[in-house]
Design an enzyme around this catalytic site. Structure first.
Site, mmCIF file in Angstrom:
data_model
loop_
_atom_site.group_PDB
_atom_site.id
_atom_site.type_symbol
_atom_site.label_atom_id
_atom_site.label_comp_id
_atom_site.label_asym_id
_atom_site.label_seq_id
_atom_site.Cartn_x
_atom_site.Cartn_y
_atom_site.Cartn_z
ATOM 1 N N ASP A 19 39.627 19.296 -55.668
ATOM 2 C CA ASP A 19 39.125 19.549 -53.986
ATOM 3 C C ASP A 19 38.830 20.936 -54.058
ATOM 4 O OD1 ASP A 19 40.341 17.160 -52.837
ATOM 5 O OD2 ASP A 19 42.586 17.782 -53.817
ATOM 6 N N CYS B 51 41.828 20.843 -59.307
ATOM 7 C CA CYS B 51 42.661 19.911 -58.686
ATOM 8 C C CYS B 51 41.710 18.655 -58.275
ATOM 9 C CB CYS B 51 43.313 20.647 -57.466
ATOM 10 S SG CYS B 51 44.534 21.229 -57.918
ATOM 11 N N CYS C 177 37.975 14.067 -52.755
ATOM 12 C CA CYS C 177 38.108 12.669 -52.475
ATOM 13 C C CYS C 177 37.630 12.416 -51.029
ATOM 14 C CB CYS C 177 39.459 12.146 -52.908
ATOM 15 S SG CYS C 177 40.558 12.862 -51.877
ATOM 16 N N CYS D 212 45.472 16.805 -48.559
ATOM 17 C CA CYS D 212 43.992 17.098 -48.293
ATOM 18 C C CYS D 212 44.096 17.606 -46.654
ATOM 19 C CB CYS D 212 43.412 15.964 -48.215
ATOM 20 S SG CYS D 212 43.024 15.154 -49.836
#
Ligand SMILES: Cc1ncc(COP(=O)(O)O)c(C=O)c1O
Ligand SMILES: Cc1ncc(COP(=O)(O)O)c(C=O)c1O
Lengths: 396, 145, 396, 145
Positions: free
Chosen positions: B38, B36, B61, B105
């Site tokens: 993350d 993904c 990110c 996130c």
């Protein structure tokens, strides 16, 4: 901000002042409608006609094969949709393309698929280049169209357009190429390469945004994407964007006149950047063929980091670049281009595209080589993925 | 200078708080996966029912890094119960908002803290489930939430 | 050349210097791609977002209802084609429009007709205005879409959009309006008029050429005309024409802010021009309703002459105008608009459209009134048709 | 100053030669119709087998007027035989070309001269058909050729 280094020329380019100068009369006094009879309109008409001749000259096609559009996406949509629909009437509903086309092509194909077309996407292998034997095998009696990009926008690989053109011509299959990344950067010979339709966009070679063209071989006549007035010989309606069209032609001319001289130093810079980064950053790799690539394209993956955070930190340093990470685009998967050449997701996420223009100096390359490695290290320092990689743990 | 993210996100992204590892952590939680793009890893130290220290490492990110950073600040010194109540929404608000496609996130941040606390309980020999609730499978792509 | 009088503002308008000023940063330093993450791109993004907000403010729609296109033709094609195809899936293949739409609408409908859609074109009568009862009677259970222009481009007549919107909403039929000639010239209230989709083009209100918009009511979601990248929320692909979009918004703002003040003097000039010409040229007539017409539109037919030769002679006098004669367009029949209001071919051929802007002064009107009648007389002098008319001979 | 037409067309359009009528004409030919937006009317005076005078009146576009004008020049003083040989192509060439969609105007010019000559023969009691050939129906829209 330190230095400003614009290294995202594959996304869009700086409009050259010389080009803007050529456009200015049509953004000021010469606002006449090129379709008007009076001399004030005919002056604009003349400018559009001359622009068409210029495009024809530098792409080796006929003036009456040039149809101006609003950009590369429109040209791609027009070419593919309309050829597909025309061929469908003859029972041909199979289209061949590649796995790493631009979305303007792929999403158009997706829409056609829903309408009952069958799509074959050729593989592009680790080096990001289509193999001509795959194409030969894919062509069937009901193949309506082959659409293969001239050069890829992310990894810059240049496709064997001449061979593809020859095969298509021999088999009697129409051949469209999305040359949006190629035109103005490498030689493009429409007639010589047996291309039937070719898309281009001005803003990729220092022309204005919002204007492009579809070159359509004389004699080919599909339906229109945008119906209406008699502009563009009745094949693309809409009051002509005179300034944009003039800008497109001027930018193309300048790019083509300059190409021979500009290319070797550009390639030298590109290769110094590539080898500099690969040399100074461990676990990094170049994406796409090192030789058969656009003079300005650098695309490198750095393991253990994610592209967007890299871009943000580069932005602080005044560097504009791009990434194939999903996070940049707002989608979930990383770039389909990077996946198409076999990169695992995790590695694709850590990619960086630097696309150069002639504005980029040797000092800029030095700066990039100086600035990028510490940023990678900084991100790796806080990356639990990098931890795993160092420990040789399995991930993904 | 126009930005994609709020100033608050940029501030936490640029100067993330509490980055690193806690070698003798009382609980470690990791959520997300490389596919993904993350991964968040939270380390906590617990003392007298309070989060005595918290550190993170994040692969991801800008907003993944910023949400981890602000989340550590938000639970530092708090009771475990308070830390468990940290919602992704609170994280988003504390950052003055996140772009829609970045909301996941904040979920990662919430979940990784819960995972660290669950790990703490497990190490204590206590079943975390009744206290922490069901956690997201760390190997399921949270980004697709 | 005497004075230069540009009286063809329905064809295209002068780009205002103030508008160009607003565009200039995006034609020079601010060339970043609005879809890029870095701050250089986000500056362009902000400009596009602000432009969207401005459009929303002045047309009374939501920002997320505004989709930028390459102009009016694209907007018309997109709206009509895609609504038609979406509705066809529900078995609705009937479309209602009018006989005097712009070709961007009519030719799109023609293409749909070939694909099996049924088209009803409402009459517009001698005054050039649709009658609401005709619409009510035309709506059927399988009606997919009503598309009626806001104001006509040739004769300037303003349609009863509010009533049409109400009827369509009540009957649950989608309503698109081609407002290319209306926006920036008369008040246009998207939400208040129950419009579902609305087309506009910047160059008709002193903005740049090659940019327009389709406003689509929130909640409506048809297929895309131009597939590709994620621009315009994934609904209209193509690198954003930042300068064009900024110019569109600025021009719209200026036009709308000025409208209340500018309209009465414009109407006064229009009416003086109309009565002056009708008064001094025998056998002339005004085309289209005298009241329900655009503030700047004059359209008069002069018997016994042909429009193109009139335009050429006006051109010598520095006057830019337009005609509905076939000869101007290169087709055979005179303007379908003039035929739709019942003009015989021979009279339609002798029509003159003067479309004013704020640049036109009272002295310009004097000049036009001075210059036009002798030209008509000169042409009539050598016209065998005029001979017949004077002798009351039958012709045609 | 860019123009839609060649300089030659513009010159003839602006200053058409031989405009008007010949009251005691020996032959009159009219071709075209109002519906098409083009009518040409040619008057000729014949003396000793020569076109002694010719005049025209034209309703139509710029090229209709220009083609009539130049056509009168091209046959003035010529023998009838020569006048009959005037082709629309020669007219187009003499004007340095015409836009494609205006070629029909040159046909009108050719045909209206033929019609005037035919009228001349008819008035003389001579059947024009073997000499002039079949003429376009004056009421058929020549513009659709
Ligand atoms: C009513 C109307 N619709 C559509 C259009 C097409 O707009 P564009 O030429 O910007 O595509 C025009 C003008 O040409 C128009 O007047
Ligand atoms: C290969 C390729 N095709 C098509 C496009 C679309 O061009 P535009 O954005 O001008 O519509 C681009 C660039 O965005 C591209 O790189």
């Amino acid at each position: 901000m330190d230095r400003f280094i614009y290294a995202d020329n594959a996304a869009t380019t700086r409009l050259l002042p010389q080009v803007l100068n050529k456009m200015m009369p049509y953004l000021t006094e010469q606002y006449g409608n090129p379709s008007s009879l009076y001399s004030f309109g005919q002056t604009a008409r003349q400018a559009v006609d001359e622009a068409r001749d210029t495009v024809a000259e530098y792409l080796n096609c006929r003036s009456d094969e040039v149809f101006f559009t609003s950009g590369g996406s429109e040209a791609d949509n027009w070419a593919i949709r309309m050829a597909a629909h025309a061929m469908a009437k003859k029972g041909k509903k199979h289209i061949i393309s590649t796995a790493f086309e631009h979305h303007a092509v792929l999403h158009t194909l997706k829409a056609l698929k829903k309408q009952g077309f069958e799509i074959t996407l050729l593989p592009v292998y680790e080096n990001g280049i289509v193999q001509i034997d795959d194409l030969k095998q894919a062509i069937r009696p009901d193949t309506a169209l082959v659409t293969v990009m001239f050069a890829n926008n992310e990894i810059g690989t240049i496709q064997p357009i001449s061979e593809i053109g020859a095969v298509c011509r021999e088999k009697g299959v129409f051949f469209h190429t999305d040359a949006v990344q190629a035109v103005g950067h490498i030689p493009v010979d429409f007639a010589g390469l047996n291309i039937d339709m070719l898309s281009l966009a001005a803003h990729k070679f220092h022309g204005p945004k919002g204007v492009g063209a579809l070159i359509i071989r004389k004699g080919l006549r599909f339906a229109n994407l945008i119906e209406g007035g008699a502009q563009e010989k009745g094949r693309r309606a809409g009051t002509e964007n005179t300034a944009g069209i003039v800008g497109l032609a001027e930018a193309l001319k300048l790019a083509c006149l300059d190409m021979e001289k500009a290319t070797p130093p550009m390639i030298a810079k590109r290769d110094r950047l590539i080898s500099g980064l690969l040399g100074s950053v461990e676990r990094s790799r170049l994406n796409g063929d090192p030789i058969k690539r656009l003079p300005g394209n650098v695309n490198i993956s750095f393991e253990g980091i994610e592209g967007e955070s890299l871009l943000l930190l580069l932005d602080f340093k005044g560097v504009c670049a791009s990434s194939g990470s999903a996070c940049t685009s707002g989608s979930l998967d990383p770039s389909h281009v990077l996946l198409s050449i076999g990169l695992p997701h995790a590695i694709a996420h850590g990619s960086l595209r630097l696309s150069l223009s002639q504005d980029i100096t040797d000092e800029d390359i030095d700066t990039l080589l100086e600035v990028i490695p510490p940023i990678i290290n900084r991100l790796r320092d806080i990356s639990p993925l990098w931890e795993k990689i160092l420990k040789n743990e399995k991930y993904e | 200078m126009a930005q994609f993210y709020s100033d608050k996100v940029m501030e936490h992204f640029t100067n993330p708080r509490n980055v690193g590892e806690i070698p003798d952590a009382d609980g470690i939680g990791e959520i997300g996966n490389a596919k993904c793009g993350d991964i968040m890893k939270m380390y906590i130290k617990v003392k007298d029912g309070l989060i005595d220290d918290v550190k993170f490492k994040t692969y991801g990110c800008g907003s993944a890094i910023a949400t981890s950073s602000i989340a550590t600040e938000m639970i530092m010194g708090k009771t475990i119960e308070e830390a468990l109540q940290l919602s992704n929404k609170a994280v988003v608000e504390a950052l003055d908002g996140l772009p829609v496609n970045k909301i996941h996130c904040s979920v990662l941040a919430e979940q990784s803290i819960k995972a660290a606390i669950a790990d703490y309980y497990t190490r204590q020999g206590i079943d975390p489930t009744p206290i922490v609730g069901k956690l997201a499978d760390p190997h399921q792509p949270i980004c697709e939430l």
